[in-house]
Design an enzyme around this catalytic site. Structure first.
Site, PDB file in Angstrom:
ATOM      1  N   SER A 155      12.009 -52.470   9.688  1.00  9.62           N
ATOM      2  CA  SER A 155      13.114 -52.489   8.134  1.00  9.62           C
ATOM      3  C   SER A 155      14.120 -53.790   8.694  1.00  9.62           C
ATOM      4  O   SER A 155      13.509 -54.201   9.591  1.00  9.62           O
ATOM      5  CB  SER A 155      14.465 -51.635   8.928  1.00  9.62           C
ATOM      6  OG  SER A 155      13.770 -50.249   8.776  1.00  9.62           O
ATOM      7  N   VAL A 156      13.759 -54.598   7.357  1.00  7.22           N
ATOM      8  CA  VAL A 156      14.829 -55.832   6.919  1.00  7.22           C
ATOM      9  C   VAL A 156      15.956 -55.732   6.573  1.00  7.22           C
ATOM     10  O   VAL A 156      16.474 -54.602   5.472  1.00  7.22           O
ATOM     11  CB  VAL A 156      13.753 -56.474   6.436  1.00  7.22           C
ATOM     12  CG1 VAL A 156      14.474 -57.849   6.574  1.00  7.22           C
ATOM     13  CG2 VAL A 156      12.207 -56.517   6.736  1.00  7.22           C
ATOM     14  N   GLY A 171       9.656 -51.211   5.154  1.00  7.94           N
ATOM     15  CA  GLY A 171       8.175 -50.468   5.166  1.00  7.94           C
ATOM     16  C   GLY A 171       7.473 -49.756   6.309  1.00  7.94           C
ATOM     17  O   GLY A 171       8.761 -49.240   7.329  1.00  7.94           O
ATOM     18  N   THR A 172       6.515 -49.220   6.492  1.00 10.09           N
ATOM     19  CA  THR A 172       5.848 -48.491   7.692  1.00 10.09           C
ATOM     20  C   THR A 172       5.798 -49.352   8.573  1.00 10.09           C
ATOM     21  O   THR A 172       6.370 -48.156   9.302  1.00 10.09           O
ATOM     22  CB  THR A 172       4.382 -48.708   7.195  1.00 10.09           C
ATOM     23  OG1 THR A 172       4.177 -48.027   5.865  1.00 10.09           O
ATOM     24  CG2 THR A 172       3.661 -47.000   7.913  1.00 10.09           C
ATOM     25  N   LYS A 221      14.333 -58.796  10.780  1.00 13.96           N
ATOM     26  CA  LYS A 221      12.902 -57.792  10.446  1.00 13.96           C
ATOM     27  C   LYS A 221      12.773 -57.132  11.977  1.00 13.96           C
ATOM     28  O   LYS A 221      12.565 -57.769  13.000  1.00 13.96           O
ATOM     29  CB  LYS A 221      11.917 -58.786  10.419  1.00 13.96           C
ATOM     30  CG  LYS A 221      10.729 -57.846  10.588  1.00 13.96           C
ATOM     31  CD  LYS A 221       9.301 -58.221   9.830  1.00 13.96           C
ATOM     32  CE  LYS A 221       8.912 -57.658   9.383  1.00 13.96           C
ATOM     33  NZ  LYS A 221       7.020 -58.702   8.474  1.00 13.96           N
ATOM     34  N   ASP A 261      -2.675 -59.728   2.810  1.00 10.90           N
ATOM     35  CA  ASP A 261      -1.971 -58.858   2.337  1.00 10.90           C
ATOM     36  C   ASP A 261      -0.576 -59.546   1.091  1.00 10.90           C
ATOM     37  O   ASP A 261       0.616 -59.722   1.238  1.00 10.90           O
ATOM     38  CB  ASP A 261      -0.768 -57.917   3.048  1.00 10.90           C
ATOM     39  CG  ASP A 261      -0.269 -57.386   2.832  1.00 10.90           C
ATOM     40  OD1 ASP A 261      -0.325 -56.553   1.774  1.00 10.90           O
ATOM     41  OD2 ASP A 261       0.728 -57.211   3.645  1.00 10.90           O
ATOM     42  N   ILE A 310      16.996 -54.286   3.086  1.00  8.65           N
ATOM     43  CA  ILE A 310      16.932 -54.935   2.463  1.00  8.65           C
ATOM     44  C   ILE A 310      14.977 -54.795   2.114  1.00  8.65           C
ATOM     45  O   ILE A 310      14.350 -55.161   0.974  1.00  8.65           O
ATOM     46  CB  ILE A 310      17.172 -56.789   2.261  1.00  8.65           C
ATOM     47  CG1 ILE A 310      16.668 -57.626   3.034  1.00  8.65           C
ATOM     48  CG2 ILE A 310      18.825 -56.707   1.465  1.00  8.65           C
ATOM     49  CD1 ILE A 310      16.971 -58.635   3.690  1.00  8.65           C
TER      50      ILE A 310
HETATM   51  P1  ADP Z   1       7.454 -55.650   5.840  1.00  5.65           P
HETATM   52  O1  ADP Z   1       6.197 -55.726   7.243  1.00  5.65           O
HETATM   53  O2  ADP Z   1       7.426 -54.096   6.213  1.00  5.65           O
HETATM   54  O3  ADP Z   1       6.559 -55.003   4.794  1.00  5.65           O
HETATM   55  P2  ADP Z   1       8.164 -57.291   5.231  1.00  5.65           P
HETATM   56  O4  ADP Z   1       8.049 -59.035   6.037  1.00  5.65           O
HETATM   57  O5  ADP Z   1       6.837 -57.649   3.958  1.00  5.65           O
HETATM   58  O6  ADP Z   1       7.883 -56.543   6.314  1.00  5.65           O
HETATM   59  O7  ADP Z   1       9.432 -57.484   4.495  1.00  5.65           O
HETATM   60  C1  ADP Z   1      10.314 -56.710   4.129  1.00  5.65           C
HETATM   61  C2  ADP Z   1      11.086 -56.637   2.882  1.00  5.65           C
HETATM   62  O8  ADP Z   1      12.441 -57.094   3.837  1.00  5.65           O
HETATM   63  C3  ADP Z   1      10.473 -57.977   1.274  1.00  5.65           C
HETATM   64  O9  ADP Z   1       9.727 -57.787   0.536  1.00  5.65           O
HETATM   65  C4  ADP Z   1      11.952 -58.556   1.179  1.00  5.65           C
HETATM   66  O10 ADP Z   1      12.631 -58.031  -0.167  1.00  5.65           O
HETATM   67  C5  ADP Z   1      12.657 -58.344   2.903  1.00  5.65           C
HETATM   68  N1  ADP Z   1      12.562 -59.885   3.577  1.00  5.65           N
HETATM   69  C6  ADP Z   1      11.577 -60.590   4.034  1.00  5.65           C
HETATM   70  N2  ADP Z   1      12.647 -61.147   4.937  1.00  5.65           N
HETATM   71  C7  ADP Z   1      12.782 -62.463   3.977  1.00  5.65           C
HETATM   72  C8  ADP Z   1      13.792 -62.437   4.639  1.00  5.65           C
HETATM   73  N3  ADP Z   1      13.713 -64.025   5.139  1.00  5.65           N
HETATM   74  N4  ADP Z   1      14.936 -63.009   3.092  1.00  5.65           N
HETATM   75  C9  ADP Z   1      15.592 -61.915   2.057  1.00  5.65           C
HETATM   76  N5  ADP Z   1      14.321 -60.951   2.003  1.00  5.65           N
HETATM   77  C10 ADP Z   1      13.262 -60.663   2.996  1.00  5.65           C
HETATM   78 MG    MG Z   2       5.855 -56.940   3.276  1.00  5.32          MG
END
Ligand code: ADP
Ligand code: MG
Length: 267
Positions: free
Chosen positions: A64-65, A60-61, A83, A170, A57
């Site tokens: 991966s989530v 990013g760099t 994550k 951020d 879902i």
């Molecule tokens: P990164 O450090 O790679 O930016 P994030 O923590 O921002 O990682 O997560 C990347 C994306 O994953 C988010 O923009 C969101 O779309 C999805 N995401 C992250 N955490 C959740 C969560 N708890 N529930 C649903 N989606 C999530």
């Molecule tokens: Mg992020």
């Protein structure tokens, strides 16, 4: 009429080719995700018995989530977000992100954490899953009232983290999840967070501000460690030689860390 028909016919091959390319791209993306999921199960085998990983879902760099379901004892399934931080992430940075979620999260629109799994250099943070909109998809249709609520809930989250002396650094739509229908919100991603001088997040005290870094860079060589953090070489070696369980307590003695600038868009 003939001319327009010809024009239409002329357009057919490129359109079909475009569709074919899109389909092909989608299929290869899907198989790419499948491979990533398999790799994650291999890297962190503890996940196999607990989670069914469904899809990716976010990517990013630095992580991966994935959306996953967990089988609960009561027989029902619960959705979770997994994550997976890139293995080159600095352990101190990972531990600080986790500490922010653990201490400040779970309330006032700040994402909480359920579990954390680690095998070698692979870390997976398990959070409650919040289904959310793509901000760009809803941006133009939001009512004044919805914007007001959105901002109110964002400030609520920021007030909470600031209470703990966390500066997120951020804040942007992809890090503030928004479920329009349920009116649910969650601030995520503490991967760049820093602490105020009196922060209650112990590990953020060791993540130094850029200005402090300026002074230390004059004295010591620095090593950039992939996930937005660089440490002086001595500290890095000490840190890497620490067993993981000592990380949280031990990390306080490793100072002179800094965050690298990230060129992502902000609000
Ligand atoms: P990164 O450090 O790679 O930016 P994030 O923590 O921002 O990682 O997560 C990347 C994306 O994953 C988010 O923009 C969101 O779309 C999805 N995401 C992250 N955490 C959740 C969560 N708890 N529930 C649903 N989606 C999530
Ligand atoms: Mg992020």
């Amino acid at each position: 009429m003939e001319a327009s028909l010809n024009a239409y016919q002329d357009e057919q091959p490129p359109l079909q080719a475009e569709n074919f390319c899109r389909k092909h791209e989608k299929n290869s993306k899907l198989s790419g995700v499948k491979i990533d999921i398999e790799k994650l199960y291999e890297a962190v085998p503890q996940l196999v018995n607990v989670f069914k990983i469904k899809e990716k879902i976010g990517e990013g760099t630095f992580s991966s989530v994935y959306l996953a379901t967990a089988q609960l004892q009561a027989g029902c399934e619960e959705k979770m977000a997994l994550k997976h931080l890139i293995p080159t992430s600095h352990p101190l940075r990972i531990a600080a992100e986790l500490q922010c979620l653990t201490i400040a999260g779970g309330q006032d629109n700040v994402m909480g954490v359920k579990y954390c799994f680690r095998k070698n250099d692979h870390v997976v943070i398990v959070m409650p899953y919040l289904e959310h909109e793509s901000f760009l998809d809803v941006l133009n249709s939001l009512s004044f009232e919805e914007v007001r609520e959105y901002m109110f809930n964002l400030f609520k989250a920021l007030r909470r983290i600031h209470h703990f002396g966390i500066v997120h650094r951020d804040v942007k739509p992809s890090n503030f999840l928004y479920n329009r229908r349920l009116k649910e919100y969650a601030l995520v991603d503490f991967g760049l967070a820093q602490g105020t001088p009196d922060t209650k997040i112990e590990l953020l005290r060791v993540v130094q501000s850029e200005s402090q870094q300026e002074s230390c860079s004059q004295n010591k060589p620095h090593l950039t460690l992939g996930n937005r953090v660089s440490v002086n070489v001595t500290a890095s070696r000490q840190l890497n030689s620490q067993p993981q369980k000592h990380l949280i307590n031990g990390a306080a003695s490793f100072h002179k860390c800094r965050l690298n600038k990230e060129k992502e868009e902000r609000f």
